[in-house]
Write an enzyme that holds these catalytic residues in place. Structure first.
Site, PDB file in Angstrom:
ATOM      1  N   GLU A  43     -22.203 -12.830  -1.723  1.00 20.98           N
ATOM      2  CA  GLU A  43     -21.820 -11.810  -2.260  1.00 20.98           C
ATOM      3  C   GLU A  43     -22.435 -10.466  -2.350  1.00 20.98           C
ATOM      4  O   GLU A  43     -22.296  -9.475  -2.003  1.00 20.98           O
ATOM      5  CB  GLU A  43     -21.233 -11.890  -3.662  1.00 20.98           C
ATOM      6  CG  GLU A  43     -21.086 -11.097  -4.423  1.00 20.98           C
ATOM      7  CD  GLU A  43     -19.533 -10.837  -4.647  1.00 20.98           C
ATOM      8  OE1 GLU A  43     -18.851 -11.833  -5.010  1.00 20.98           O
ATOM      9  OE2 GLU A  43     -19.120  -9.731  -4.719  1.00 20.98           O
TER      10      GLU A  43
ATOM     11  N   ASP B 156     -22.054  -7.203  -0.359  1.00 19.85           N
ATOM     12  CA  ASP B 156     -21.792  -5.889  -0.890  1.00 19.85           C
ATOM     13  C   ASP B 156     -22.740  -4.590  -0.387  1.00 19.85           C
ATOM     14  O   ASP B 156     -22.042  -3.652   0.107  1.00 19.85           O
ATOM     15  CB  ASP B 156     -22.217  -5.876  -2.396  1.00 19.85           C
ATOM     16  CG  ASP B 156     -21.003  -6.591  -3.289  1.00 19.85           C
ATOM     17  OD1 ASP B 156     -20.204  -6.945  -2.573  1.00 19.85           O
ATOM     18  OD2 ASP B 156     -21.387  -6.968  -4.352  1.00 19.85           O
TER      19      ASP B 156
ATOM     20  N   ASP C 241       2.534  -0.770  -3.266  1.00 19.48           N
ATOM     21  CA  ASP C 241       3.159  -2.154  -3.754  1.00 19.48           C
ATOM     22  C   ASP C 241       1.980  -2.910  -4.554  1.00 19.48           C
ATOM     23  O   ASP C 241       0.779  -2.427  -4.186  1.00 19.48           O
ATOM     24  CB  ASP C 241       3.555  -2.906  -2.593  1.00 19.48           C
ATOM     25  CG  ASP C 241       2.497  -3.137  -1.406  1.00 19.48           C
ATOM     26  OD1 ASP C 241       1.460  -3.829  -1.762  1.00 19.48           O
ATOM     27  OD2 ASP C 241       2.746  -2.741  -0.491  1.00 19.48           O
TER      28      ASP C 241
ATOM     29  N   ASP D 139      -0.112   2.398   5.398  1.00 19.15           N
ATOM     30  CA  ASP D 139       0.779   1.634   4.883  1.00 19.15           C
ATOM     31  C   ASP D 139       0.653   0.073   5.122  1.00 19.15           C
ATOM     32  O   ASP D 139       0.901  -0.093   6.442  1.00 19.15           O
ATOM     33  CB  ASP D 139       2.142   2.182   4.769  1.00 19.15           C
ATOM     34  CG  ASP D 139       3.141   1.636   3.547  1.00 19.15           C
ATOM     35  OD1 ASP D 139       2.453   0.875   2.722  1.00 19.15           O
ATOM     36  OD2 ASP D 139       4.411   2.055   3.546  1.00 19.15           O
ATOM     37  N   VAL D 140       0.600  -0.765   4.444  1.00 13.86           N
ATOM     38  CA  VAL D 140       0.868  -2.146   4.756  1.00 13.86           C
ATOM     39  C   VAL D 140       2.113  -2.585   4.253  1.00 13.86           C
ATOM     40  O   VAL D 140       2.365  -2.679   2.875  1.00 13.86           O
ATOM     41  CB  VAL D 140      -0.480  -3.012   3.943  1.00 13.86           C
ATOM     42  CG1 VAL D 140      -0.540  -4.607   4.345  1.00 13.86           C
ATOM     43  CG2 VAL D 140      -1.870  -2.361   4.423  1.00 13.86           C
TER      44      VAL D 140
ATOM     45  N   SER E  13     -13.841  -8.673  -2.511  1.00 10.34           N
ATOM     46  CA  SER E  13     -15.407  -8.074  -2.476  1.00 10.34           C
ATOM     47  C   SER E  13     -15.789  -7.616  -1.396  1.00 10.34           C
ATOM     48  O   SER E  13     -16.910  -6.907  -1.439  1.00 10.34           O
ATOM     49  CB  SER E  13     -16.492  -9.220  -3.181  1.00 10.34           C
ATOM     50  OG  SER E  13     -15.965 -10.377  -2.987  1.00 10.34           O
TER      51      SER E  13
END
Ligand SMILES: *[C@@H]1O[C@H](CO)[C@@H](O)[C@H](O)[C@H]1NC(C)=O
Ligand SMILES: *[C@@H]1O[C@H](CO)[C@@H](O)[C@H](O)[C@H]1NC(C)=O
Ligand SMILES: *[C@@H]1O[C@H](CO)[C@@H](O)[C@H](O)[C@H]1NC(C)=O
Ligand SMILES: *[C@@H]1O[C@H](CO)[C@@H](O)[C@H](O)[C@H]1NC(C)=O
Ligand SMILES: *[C@@H]1O[C@H](CO)[C@@H](O)[C@H](O)[C@H]1NC(C)=O
Length: 554
Positions: free
Chosen positions: A261, A265, A534, A508-509, A466
């Site tokens: 992680e 990042d 959404d 847009d998804v 993440s």
């Protein structure tokens, strides 16, 4: 005396007082992956944080609305840390009463932020009800109270909560390595070049401003390794100007293995936010009793010189946290926002989540801070065709839904109403979620199939929100840089402005659903993406040049 006090106090003090609970709805159960090893030795140190009640919180909220609303004359008129502090500082009475209370328990060295350590441990008598035990998980050891604490009636109204008793760090969170069935040789993973292509970043779209900076915060005993970052940039950074070193680490950068992680990042915020000075906030703690997330907030409210964009992948189930705690953390988020700082949180990797409420009765389970109305929450997507740079669809893990604690903020009311109307016929049963709550995420980016270098090894197929969060964070930092070059203020709290774009400048998804309860009623399906906003992918993913143009206007 500052707004958050942190210090340790003696355990064995005797007093019998009439007292009340500050966090009556805090979950005090210790998760099963922690093992209790015994009562705490009275000579041990433990650090508590006392969140003193602040003044003018409603004025702070008003101010945040004004400075974040592009249609307000006060847009971008951010406050300095000192101005924020003088607006909200606790009253003289609050300071006096709390100080007196502590003095009367023999605590004279009442100290201020960031924190102080004492030689003795917590007074269970100062906080009647509390019982401290030591717990271990893997190699990690922590002290917490397995019972709720109360405080004396005299100080009850002067404190928001006391930190350091409850709230254990969540398990190495979300990040997953998804099993893939790709045929050997065909796999195309997400790399900086793929992201920069998809989001239309050209070689010229790198930072060029002095004193623009960005940060990632990590709290899970996770460390990035400078050598991994250098190696990553060496492998994947050839096509754009970038930095290969972190500018500053705030906190204690532990030794040991790098966390996936942490590597992710840093590597990705520095790939979209390329050539921008980057800070890492890491476990502040030499001290195990701290709540790492809280300590980060304490730092934020004490440092006057801070990066403009922070990305954080951290979350707890909303229903496990006390309202008092979340409200106070929200106030701290507002304080960052009025200063012109953007906070981006990962929306989580459990879709709508699932809470078992009893026999055959489930509901979705929102997560905090993702559900905070005062941060920008980032969901996740995948490529439609995983082998190509195509359009994006929902990544089924993408966290999203509706808060059960925080009401819907004005800035999103019409967007959410529009969604609920469009998909009315196909929504999950109303008992699963609460349409009066803050809905999230606000936007999204790719979260699937990343390459990460960790412990000097390139690792494929890393997935999670993440990943998407620092990707968006880096792009907002680039935009901040361009704004600073034009003499404009930074973006600060983005949502009021983001929702006014109504999806302009974002891809847009509209395909795919995220996961939720595996029960008969919903059968693992949460919400589904739809045209416009959404609760799976928000407004969609950034088209950088268009977003830059839209956000570069004053
Ligand atoms: C930050 O904390 C230090 C140390 O406690 C304190 O002296 C300083 O005044 C604080 N600064 C602000 C701006 O709160
Ligand atoms: C950005 O990317 C999309 C899809 O990859 C493409 O259709 C579009 O033409 C690109 N350029 C701009 C300036 O939007
Ligand atoms: C990288 O950033 C520095 C300022 O921090 C700037 O001087 C330099 O020109 C930038 N590089 C590019 C390619 O823009
Ligand atoms: C801004 O620049 C000064 C001087 O170079 C530096 O000390 C400071 O840390 C920078 N601030 C940020 C937030 O990057
Ligand atoms: C629904 O959300 C509101 C806040 O918007 C809250 O007051 C209410 O208690 C929630 N209902 C449930 C059943 O959690």
């Amino acid at each position: 005396m500052k707004t958050l006090l942190a210090f340790s106090i003696p355990l064995l003090l005797i007093s019998l007082v009439w007292s009340g609970y500050l966090e009556y709805d805090q979950d005090v159960l210790i998760p099963q992956d922690w093992t209790r090893v015994g009562r705490v030795d009275p000579t041990e140190e433990l650090e508590l944080t006392f969140a003193l009640k602040q003044q003018n919180v409603h004025l702070l909220e008003e101010k945040l609305k004004l400075v974040s609303d592009p249609d307000s004359a006060q847009y971008g008129k951010h406050l300095t840390l000192e101005e924020v502090a003088s607006l909200v500082h606790p009253s003289e009475l609050t300071q006096k009463v709390v100080r007196h209370w502590l003095h009367s328990h023999g605590i004279t060295n009442c100290l201020t932020i960031p924190y102080l350590f004492w030689r003795h441990l917590v007074a269970e008598t100062l906080l009647p009800g509390s019982r401290f035990h030591r717990y271990v998980r893997d190699s990690h050891s922590i002290v917490r109270s397995s019972a709720p604490y109360s405080v004396h009636d005299d100080v009850h109204q002067h404190l928001d909560f006391v930190g350091g008793l409850h709230r254990l760090p969540p398990k190495g969170q979300d990040l997953s390595k998804k099993p893939q069935q790709h045929k050997a040789g065909l796999h195309l993973g997400v790399t900086p070049a793929v992201l920069r292509t998809r989001y239309n970043l050209t070689a010229a779209d790198v930072g060029s401003t002095q004193n623009n900076s960005q940060a990632v915060a990590q709290f899970l005993e996770q460390y990035y390794h400078p050598a991994d970052l250098a190696e990553f940039m060496n492998m994947f950074g050839r096509t754009f100007q970038h930095l290969s070193q972190v500018e500053r680490v705030v906190g204690t950068q532990g030794a040991g293995k790098a966390g996936l992680e942490a590597s992710l990042d840093v590597e990705y915020i520095m790939s979209t936010g390329a050539n921008i000075s980057t800070w890492v906030f890491t476990n502040p703690g030499r001290h195990e009793s701290q709540e790492p997330f809280l300590q980060w907030m304490v730092l934020l409210s004490n440092m006057s010189d801070l990066p403009w964009v922070h990305t954080i992948s951290y979350g707890d189930d909303e229903d496990s946290l006390s309202t008092a705690y979340m409200m106070r953390i929200n106030t701290e988020f507002m304080k960052a926002g009025v200063r012109g700082i953007s906070l981006l949180f990962a929306s989580g990797d459990s879709g709508a989540g699932c809470k078992h409420m009893g026999k055959q009765q489930n509901s979705f389970r929102p997560s905090f801070p993702a559900s905070s109305p005062y941060v920008t929450t980032v969901g996740g997507t995948s490529f439609k065709n995983p082998f190509k740079v195509t359009y994006e669809v929902t990544d089924y893990i993408s966290g999203g839904g509706f808060s059960n604690v925080f009401g819907m903020p004005d800035y999103q009311a019409s967007a959410v109403k529009g969604y609920l109307k469009t998909v009315e016929a196909t929504l999950p049963p109303p008992s699963y979620f609460n349409t009066s709550g803050r809905a999230y995420p606000d936007m999204a980016a790719l979260s699937d199939n990343y390459w990460v270098v960790s412990n000097r090894v390139p690792i494929p197929w890393v997935s999670g929100t993440s990943a998407s969060t620092p990707v968006v964070g880096g792009m907002l930092s680039l935009i901040n840089g361009q704004r600073l070059l034009k003499g404009l203020p930074t973006l600060g709290f983005l949502n009021p402005r983001l929702y006014k774009l109504k999806g302009q400048a974002l891809f847009d998804v509209t395909e795919g659903c995220h996961l939720s309860c595996l029960d008969e009623q919903v059968q693992g399906k949460g919400f589904c993406a739809a045209p416009s906003w959404d609760p799976v992918t928000g407004w969609g993913t950034p088209n950088y040049p268009a977003l830059l143009a839209a956000l570069l206007a004053e």
